[in-house]
Design a protein around this motif. Structure first.
Motif, PDB file in Angstrom:
ATOM      1  N   GLY A   1       4.172  16.180  -5.585  1.00 28.60           N
ATOM      2  CA  GLY A   1       3.515  16.478  -6.860  1.00 28.60           C
ATOM      3  C   GLY A   1       2.143  15.848  -7.008  1.00 28.60           C
ATOM      4  N   GLY A   2       1.692  15.113  -6.005  1.00 30.76           N
ATOM      5  CA  GLY A   2       0.382  14.475  -6.100  1.00 30.76           C
ATOM      6  C   GLY A   2      -0.735  15.429  -5.703  1.00 30.76           C
ATOM      7  N   GLU A   3      -1.930  14.906  -5.637  1.00 27.84           N
ATOM      8  CA  GLU A   3      -3.125  15.736  -5.393  1.00 27.84           C
ATOM      9  C   GLU A   3      -3.390  15.975  -3.911  1.00 27.84           C
ATOM     10  N   TRP A   4      -2.798  15.189  -3.023  1.00 24.59           N
ATOM     11  CA  TRP A   4      -3.153  15.216  -1.595  1.00 24.59           C
ATOM     12  C   TRP A   4      -2.064  15.975  -0.842  1.00 24.59           C
ATOM     13  N   LYS A   5      -2.324  17.245  -0.571  1.00 26.47           N
ATOM     14  CA  LYS A   5      -1.286  18.120   0.000  1.00 26.47           C
ATOM     15  C   LYS A   5      -1.095  17.835   1.487  1.00 26.47           C
ATOM     16  N   VAL A   6       0.158  17.769   1.878  1.00 26.31           N
ATOM     17  CA  VAL A   6       0.498  17.534   3.285  1.00 26.31           C
ATOM     18  C   VAL A   6       1.414  18.671   3.718  1.00 26.31           C
ATOM     19  N   ALA A   7       0.958  19.432   4.722  1.00 27.78           N
ATOM     20  CA  ALA A   7       1.691  20.632   5.130  1.00 27.78           C
ATOM     21  C   ALA A   7       2.093  20.539   6.589  1.00 27.78           C
TER      22      ALA A   7
ATOM     23  N   VAL B   1       0.822  -1.227   0.000  1.00 28.79           N
ATOM     24  CA  VAL B   1       0.000   0.000   0.000  1.00 28.79           C
ATOM     25  C   VAL B   1       0.855   1.275   0.000  1.00 28.79           C
ATOM     26  N   LEU B   2       2.110   1.161   0.438  1.00 29.08           N
ATOM     27  CA  LEU B   2       2.955   2.362   0.500  1.00 29.08           C
ATOM     28  C   LEU B   2       3.016   3.102  -0.849  1.00 29.08           C
ATOM     29  N   PRO B   3       3.159   2.405  -1.987  1.00 30.18           N
ATOM     30  CA  PRO B   3       3.196   3.142  -3.263  1.00 30.18           C
ATOM     31  C   PRO B   3       1.914   3.950  -3.516  1.00 30.18           C
ATOM     32  N   TYR B   4       0.782   3.478  -3.002  1.00 27.91           N
ATOM     33  CA  TYR B   4      -0.472   4.224  -3.212  1.00 27.91           C
ATOM     34  C   TYR B   4      -0.548   5.448  -2.295  1.00 27.91           C
ATOM     35  N   PHE B   5      -0.024   5.323  -1.069  1.00 30.03           N
ATOM     36  CA  PHE B   5       0.058   6.517  -0.212  1.00 30.03           C
ATOM     37  C   PHE B   5       0.940   7.562  -0.903  1.00 30.03           C
ATOM     38  N   ARG B   6       2.056   7.098  -1.447  1.00 27.09           N
ATOM     39  CA  ARG B   6       3.007   8.036  -2.061  1.00 27.09           C
ATOM     40  C   ARG B   6       2.447   8.630  -3.346  1.00 27.09           C
ATOM     41  N   LYS B   7       1.670   7.830  -4.063  1.00 26.48           N
ATOM     42  CA  LYS B   7       1.198   8.266  -5.383  1.00 26.48           C
ATOM     43  C   LYS B   7       0.419   9.579  -5.320  1.00 26.48           C
ATOM     44  N   SER B   8      -0.507   9.685  -4.371  1.00 23.96           N
ATOM     45  CA  SER B   8      -1.351  10.889  -4.366  1.00 23.96           C
ATOM     46  C   SER B   8      -0.751  12.013  -3.531  1.00 23.96           C
ATOM     47  N   GLU B   9       0.354  11.741  -2.857  1.00 26.70           N
ATOM     48  CA  GLU B   9       0.857  12.697  -1.877  1.00 26.70           C
ATOM     49  C   GLU B   9       1.631  13.867  -2.500  1.00 26.70           C
ATOM     50  N   ASP B  10       1.454  15.033  -1.883  1.00 29.32           N
ATOM     51  CA  ASP B  10       2.334  16.162  -2.199  1.00 29.32           C
ATOM     52  C   ASP B  10       2.878  16.653  -0.854  1.00 29.32           C
ATOM     53  N   HIS B  11       3.948  16.032  -0.405  1.00 32.35           N
ATOM     54  CA  HIS B  11       4.470  16.289   0.930  1.00 32.35           C
ATOM     55  C   HIS B  11       5.334  17.550   0.920  1.00 32.35           C
ATOM     56  N   TYR B  12       5.177  18.379   1.948  1.00 34.47           N
ATOM     57  CA  TYR B  12       5.886  19.673   1.962  1.00 34.47           C
ATOM     58  C   TYR B  12       7.398  19.507   1.878  1.00 34.47           C
ATOM     59  N   ALA B  13       7.902  18.372   2.359  1.00 39.18           N
ATOM     60  CA  ALA B  13       9.360  18.194   2.368  1.00 39.18           C
ATOM     61  C   ALA B  13       9.866  17.554   1.080  1.00 39.18           C
ATOM     62  N   GLY B  14       8.965  17.279   0.149  1.00 40.63           N
ATOM     63  CA  GLY B  14       9.395  16.702  -1.124  1.00 40.63           C
ATOM     64  C   GLY B  14       9.411  15.179  -1.073  1.00 40.63           C
ATOM     65  N   ALA B  15       9.796  14.601  -2.181  1.00 37.14           N
ATOM     66  CA  ALA B  15       9.721  13.140  -2.306  1.00 37.14           C
ATOM     67  C   ALA B  15      10.884  12.470  -1.573  1.00 37.14           C
ATOM     68  N   GLY B  16      10.630  11.283  -1.104  1.00 37.75           N
ATOM     69  CA  GLY B  16      11.644  10.457  -0.440  1.00 37.75           C
ATOM     70  C   GLY B  16      11.124   9.036  -0.440  1.00 37.75           C
ATOM     71  N   PRO B  17      11.874   8.119   0.168  1.00 39.43           N
ATOM     72  CA  PRO B  17      11.413   6.725   0.129  1.00 39.43           C
ATOM     73  C   PRO B  17      10.025   6.541   0.754  1.00 39.43           C
ATOM     74  N   MET B  18       9.675   7.384   1.732  1.00 43.69           N
ATOM     75  CA  MET B  18       8.390   7.220   2.418  1.00 43.69           C
ATOM     76  C   MET B  18       7.331   8.198   1.919  1.00 43.69           C
ATOM     77  N   HIS B  19       7.724   9.213   1.191  1.00 38.60           N
ATOM     78  CA  HIS B  19       6.766  10.268   0.825  1.00 38.60           C
ATOM     79  C   HIS B  19       6.793  10.578  -0.662  1.00 38.60           C
TER      80      HIS B  19
END
Ligand SMILES: Cc1cc2nc3c(=O)[nH]c(=O)nc-3n(C[C@H](O)[C@H](O)[C@H](O)COP(=O)(O)OP(=O)(O)OC[C@H]3O[C@@H](n4cnc5c(N)ncnc54)[C@H](O)[C@@H]3O)c2cc1C
Length: 537
Positions: A147-153, A126-144
């Motif tokens: 650029g996705g639709e689900w903004k995390v601030a 499931v981790l790839p699906y969490f990562r797929k929609s995520e737009d994490h404030y700290a940018g992409a990494g192995p866990m995050h």
């Protein structure tokens, strides 16, 4: 008398519910321009200022503009109280009214789902699906993801008193944690939130709005799905009512039920899909025997302990002064920061009620504010709420149609604290909250317990008070559970057992509640479902 039916065209997919999961599905399925999708929502548009201003959470729950206004039955474990049970009735569903906390749960939760026989639902899956929609404030990494639709601030304000709680918790071995979302959430930290620039980021903004310009998506709001249309074990469409008129719409590929953990089982029952006894008691004709529909309701029960503090800034005092209120409003208008940008819970701790456990089973939501109960006015003195919930309750309840009338809310029966173990954990949780507040680091604030109150010290007295003050933390799941035993409603590809062309995609499919908040796990479930649907799985 037979009613005239409006016929509403033909679609490949009809999605019931434009909530958290429904918005994700609508977006992903219409990425293919050849796929025609109809999305049906009972609530209205999310164009309402209190949806977007984070503190507006307080005005969206208990407000019929955005909330289904449901209640539980009188709960024996809560001394006979019936709880308000908010659910978003608006585009974006619960993500338009929720506390915005971004939390995935623990790797062990998903590995547990896989161990129950649900192939493809382990943490690594499931981790790839969490990562797929995520737009994490700290940018992409192995866990995050980025650029996705689900903004995390990151939150835009901190409180000294909450920092002191974090320092104080160290004295009891609860250490700060950099990331609650890497599969292990043990420790303390400030929650990450679904916001952008101090404004709520709901599933409608993230997933639905960008898809609205696609000609292959149609959205109808203020349309109550009354039931599914089933012909010879095949689900061929949906019947809904809008402005008093009934419509029937056909789905050439599948119907996707995404009405949430309370309304999905209700719609199934109104369609004759469920436990034969329950259906016949309500005069509903049995179309398909599925004994698990509406069973396995699990929820997190929060015990809201309150501590009065001296010499600390909390929202109580700021909000109770007219000058403070004006300053808060001005600060938000000018900078989109300050208390109006605030998620109700800012700081969290994940701990174990028993040190021998493998992973934390308690989540604390610590708030720089307090009330006698949710929805009441803030106390006139500075205080904090240390709310604690058992993340893996053993008490299980149900939700069932109360009548044949689709407008009537179902019977919601969470059965909180019915399991002996949950009562033990509740007592332990209150004792642990009290202990944290005795930290040397907090002594300068002279914390004084207001709720449940220091006089209640024996196990029985604590439990009695828990019955008086505990309430839902709004995480019902599990009522159309995924699995292969006879009480499972859907298989691991989320198709309803025994019927063709029907999947359930929302919080109701969780076989076991996750050890954290539930919105982002639902986003993940819908991402994975959309992928399976598009691959024809
Ligand atoms: C007050 C509150 C605070 C919360 N705080 C947090 C938090 O901080 N963090 C977190 O992770 N989780 C939180 N949650 C939980 C989380 O938001 C939900 O678990 C999750 O969003 C549920 O998603 P869903 O798709 O299953 O259902 P929903 O988002 O509820 O979507 C269901 C949709 O279906 C529609 N619908 C229902 N019945 C019908 C019908 N008959 N016809 C047509 N449409 C229908 C509904 O109106 C709704 O839009 C909170 C929930 C609430 C209510």
């Amino acid at each position: 008398m037979a009613e005239a039916l409006g016929v509403e065209g033909r679609y490949d997919y009809v999605i019931v519910g434009a909530g958290t999961a429904g918005c994700v599905l609508a977006n992903r399925l219409t990425e293919d321009p050849a796929t025609r999708v109809l999305l049906i929502e009972a609530g209205g548009s999310d164009n309402y200022h209190w949806v977007h201003i984070p503190v507006g959470y307080l005005y969206c729950i208990g407000n019929p503009r955005t909330d289904w206004m449901m209640k539980t039955v009188a709960e024996p474990g809560l001394n006979g109280r019936s709880l308000a049970y908010p659910r978003g009735k608006v585009l974006g569903g619960c993500t338009s009214v929720n506390g915005m906390i971004y939390m995935r749960g623990q790797a062990a939760d998903y590995d547990g789902w896989r161990q129950m026989g649900n192939a493809g639902w382990g943490w690594d899956d499931v981790l790839p699906y969490f990562r797929k929609s995520e737009d994490h404030y700290a940018g992409a990494g192995p866990m995050h993801g980025a650029g996705g639709e689900w903004k995390v601030a990151k939150q835009r304000l901190t409180w000294d008193i909450l920092r002191a709680v974090q320092e104080g918790a160290k004295e009891f071995g609860i250490m700060p944690r950099a990331d609650f979302n890497d599969g292990n959430n043990e420790g303390s930290g400030f929650f990450e939130v679904n916001q952008r620039n101090g404004v709520r980021w709901n599933a409608a903004k993230g997933f639905l709005r960008p898809a609205l310009r696609r000609p292959n998506l149609r959205v109808v709001t203020r349309a109550l799905t009354e039931r599914l249309i089933v012909e010879s074990r095949r689900v061929v469409g949906v019947r809904y009512r809008r402005h008093g008129k009934l419509y029937e719409v056909r789905a050439e590929a599948e119907v996707l039920l995404a009405a949430g953990a309370i309304n999905s089982p209700k719609i199934l029952e109104h369609s004759g899909i469920g436990q034969p006894d329950v259906l016949s008691n309500q005069g509903i004709e049995v179309v398909h025997d599925s004994p698990g529909v509406g069973e396995n309701l699990q929820d997190h029960l929060q015990i809201r302990t309150v501590f009065r503090v001296s010499g600390a800034k909390t929202l109580n005092t700021m909000f109770n002064s007219p000058f403070g209120k004006a300053r808060i409003a001005l600060q938000y208008a000018l900078t989109r920061s300050g208390p109006m940008s605030m998620a109700p819970s800012q700081f969290g701790l994940f701990t174990k009620s028993d040190p021998s456990m493998a992973t934390p089973d308690l989540e604390y939501h610590v708030q720089p504010l307090s009330t006698d109960k949710l929805g009441d006015p803030l106390h006139p003195y500075p205080a904090i709420t240390v709310s604690v919930c058992n993340l893996r309750p053993e008490s299980v309840g149900s939700v069932h149609a109360r009548s044949r009338d689709p407008n009537e809310q179902p019977d919601i029966r969470p059965n909180y604290l019915s399991a002996h173990r949950d009562r033990q954990v509740a007592v332990q949780a209150v004792r642990q909250a009290r202990q944290i507040m005795t930290a040397r680091e907090l002594a300068r604030y002279s914390p004084e317990e207001v709720l449940p109150g220091p006089a209640h010290s024996s196990d029985d007295a604590i439990l009695e008070q828990v019955g008086n003050i505990a309430t839902t933390i709004f995480h019902p799941v599990g009522t159309c559970k995924m699995g292969s035993d006879e009480r499972s409603v859907v298989s691991s590809d989320l198709r309803v057992h025994g019927l063709d062309r029907l999947r359930v995609v929302d919080a109701s499919i969780m076989p076991r509640i996750v050890s954290g908040n539930t919105a982002s796990p639902v986003v993940m479930i819908a991402e994975k479902a959309a992928d399976m649907i598009r691959k024809g799985a």
